[in-house]
Design a protein around this motif. Sequence first.
Motif, short mmCIF file in Angstrom:
data_model
loop_
_atom_site.label_atom_id
_atom_site.label_comp_id
_atom_site.label_asym_id
_atom_site.label_seq_id
_atom_site.Cartn_x
_atom_site.Cartn_y
_atom_site.Cartn_z
N LEU A 136 0.83 -1.21 0.00
CA LEU A 136 0.00 0.00 0.00
C LEU A 136 0.86 1.26 0.00
N GLY A 137 1.96 1.22 0.76
CA GLY A 137 2.86 2.37 0.78
C GLY A 137 3.45 2.66 -0.59
N LEU A 138 3.83 1.61 -1.30
CA LEU A 138 4.38 1.79 -2.64
C LEU A 138 3.33 2.34 -3.61
N LEU A 139 2.07 1.94 -3.45
CA LEU A 139 1.01 2.47 -4.31
C LEU A 139 0.76 3.96 -4.03
N ILE A 140 0.93 4.36 -2.79
CA ILE A 140 0.65 5.75 -2.41
C ILE A 140 1.78 6.70 -2.80
N LEU A 141 3.02 6.18 -2.88
CA LEU A 141 4.19 7.03 -3.13
C LEU A 141 4.02 8.00 -4.31
N PRO A 142 3.53 7.57 -5.48
CA PRO A 142 3.42 8.52 -6.61
C PRO A 142 2.46 9.68 -6.36
N LEU A 143 1.59 9.55 -5.36
CA LEU A 143 0.64 10.63 -5.07
C LEU A 143 1.23 11.71 -4.19
N LEU A 144 2.40 11.46 -3.61
CA LEU A 144 3.04 12.45 -2.75
C LEU A 144 3.57 13.61 -3.58
N PRO A 145 3.46 14.83 -3.09
CA PRO A 145 3.80 16.00 -3.91
C PRO A 145 5.28 16.15 -4.24
N ILE A 146 6.17 15.63 -3.44
CA ILE A 146 7.60 15.86 -3.66
C ILE A 146 8.20 14.81 -4.58
N VAL A 147 7.95 13.54 -4.29
CA VAL A 147 8.59 12.47 -5.06
C VAL A 147 7.74 12.02 -6.25
N GLY A 148 6.43 12.23 -6.18
CA GLY A 148 5.55 11.78 -7.25
C GLY A 148 5.74 12.56 -8.54
N ASN A 149 5.53 11.90 -9.65
CA ASN A 149 5.73 12.54 -10.95
C ASN A 149 4.68 12.02 -11.93
N GLU A 150 4.08 12.92 -12.69
CA GLU A 150 3.07 12.54 -13.68
C GLU A 150 3.70 12.55 -15.07
N ILE A 151 3.59 11.41 -15.77
CA ILE A 151 4.13 11.27 -17.13
C ILE A 151 3.04 10.73 -18.03
N ASN A 152 2.84 11.40 -19.17
CA ASN A 152 1.83 10.97 -20.14
C ASN A 152 0.44 10.82 -19.51
N GLY A 153 0.14 11.71 -18.57
CA GLY A 153 -1.20 11.73 -18.00
C GLY A 153 -1.42 10.79 -16.83
N GLN A 166 8.62 3.04 -11.19
CA GLN A 166 7.21 2.77 -10.96
C GLN A 166 7.09 1.86 -9.74
N PRO A 167 6.78 2.43 -8.58
CA PRO A 167 6.68 1.59 -7.38
C PRO A 167 5.55 0.58 -7.45
N GLY A 168 4.54 0.83 -8.31
CA GLY A 168 3.44 -0.12 -8.46
C GLY A 168 3.90 -1.49 -8.95
N GLU A 169 5.01 -1.53 -9.71
CA GLU A 169 5.53 -2.80 -10.19
C GLU A 169 6.01 -3.68 -9.04
N PHE A 170 6.56 -3.06 -8.00
CA PHE A 170 7.01 -3.82 -6.84
C PHE A 170 5.87 -4.02 -5.85
N ALA A 171 4.90 -3.10 -5.87
CA ALA A 171 3.74 -3.24 -4.98
C ALA A 171 2.96 -4.50 -5.30
N LYS A 172 2.89 -4.88 -6.59
CA LYS A 172 2.12 -6.07 -6.95
C LYS A 172 2.70 -7.32 -6.31
#
Length: 450
Positions: A136-153, A166-172
């Motif tokens: 769950l922590g890895l899924l939430i990481l991209p939503l954080l304002p400092i470390v998160g990054n939006e690419i191609n929408g 992509q932390p979601g790849e390890f979250a799975k």
Amino acid sequence: MTAKRRGAQLFMLAFAVAIIMGAYASVGIGINGTVPAGMLTYGLGLGGLMLAAYLVLAKFAPWADPLILPLVTLINGLGLVMIYRIEQAAPKGGASATQQILWTAVGIVMFAVTLIVLRDHRALQRLTYTAGAVGLGLLILPLLPIVGNEINGARIWINIAGYSLQPGEFAKLALVVFFAGYLVAKRDVLALAGRRLLFIDLPRARDLGPILVVWGISLGVLVLQKDLGTSLLLFGAFIIMLYIATQRTAWVLIGVLLFVGGAFLAGMLFSHVGARFEVWLDPGNNEFYTRELGGSYQLMEGLFGLGSGGILGTGLGQGHPYRIPLSFSDFIFPATGEELGLTGLMALLLVYALIVERGLRTALAARDPFSKLLAGGLSFILAWQVFIIVGGVTNLIPLTGLVTPFMSQGGSALLSNWILIALLVRMSDAARRPPPQAIQDEGLTQVMQR
């Protein structure tokens, strides 16, 4: 492992590398009419990496399934060949075979470290809730304002030391470990039947909590991160593992209804979700085709590439895969299909199917419920991811943004998938390892034969 088994596995690994080098030479001949100048370097590099993986496997998991490593090597190597081919056609297009072989080396290191450190995979069962929290922590990481990054929408990336991951790849992986441990503990309760509807025994209403929680998390990933692929992957994995644990078809039906209903509602309420379905339903619409972000241009170019490849393909180095946006990443499957044709794609899917079959065979042979669920879950997410990406690029289902395992350029997916293979290999070794007395008898027989 006997000398005969070691020799057979080493031969299959060498055969896989030979196929890859043949494909690499075909690319050079198709483009320039000559064998690529760096063929020997690439061949020695790839061969050396796979030999290192084999030596670690022979030392720390000698009874593991002998087919898994050669099959994965073949797919990983063909991905390197296609990335090299696209790089040669469009040097400034973003494809980099050199970078990908470096990521492959890191993936082999992760494979080796997993086998060396994790001597008994059953130890993961003691980390059930820790794995869930990490996932769950890895899924939430991209939503954080400092470390998160939006690419191609899509907001599924984080920046670390100048690299995007992509932390979601390890979250799975962490969440599959959690699902396996949780379902082993709760399967008796979740298998209880409630009311009967037609020919199906529905679960009790009080037992719907876990599936509703995972459903909510998957919808959160879909809406907040704009990542349909990870959302579908995680929820599908939980439903299948729930079915394996309880043998209740009702859970599968409830899961399908929940996801379809949730995706439909999200499409009505959120424009970026609805746009995915609009493009899927009418990709030839000029409005969607010319849309700058999230349009159907990429999808249509991929379909055109598959169409021009036909049954046998144009031949390696003789197509135009570089015309497909992100042909080295999200759309490497149709890029491969243009040059290898439907025949080549069917062979590729067969290799994936063999890897999944060996994983499911491991699940059947496992001696404890946790191993059965974990091996079954890991095998399923690999098969499910291939289905999602192939279905997306062929317009069978909406595009999701997932990448083709072991083929697409990128580090996060490649590293996580090599760890996945290491876990399967570790469980395969435990499932296939004979009793100590049988090993002693086999060793004695070999000595007497000498």
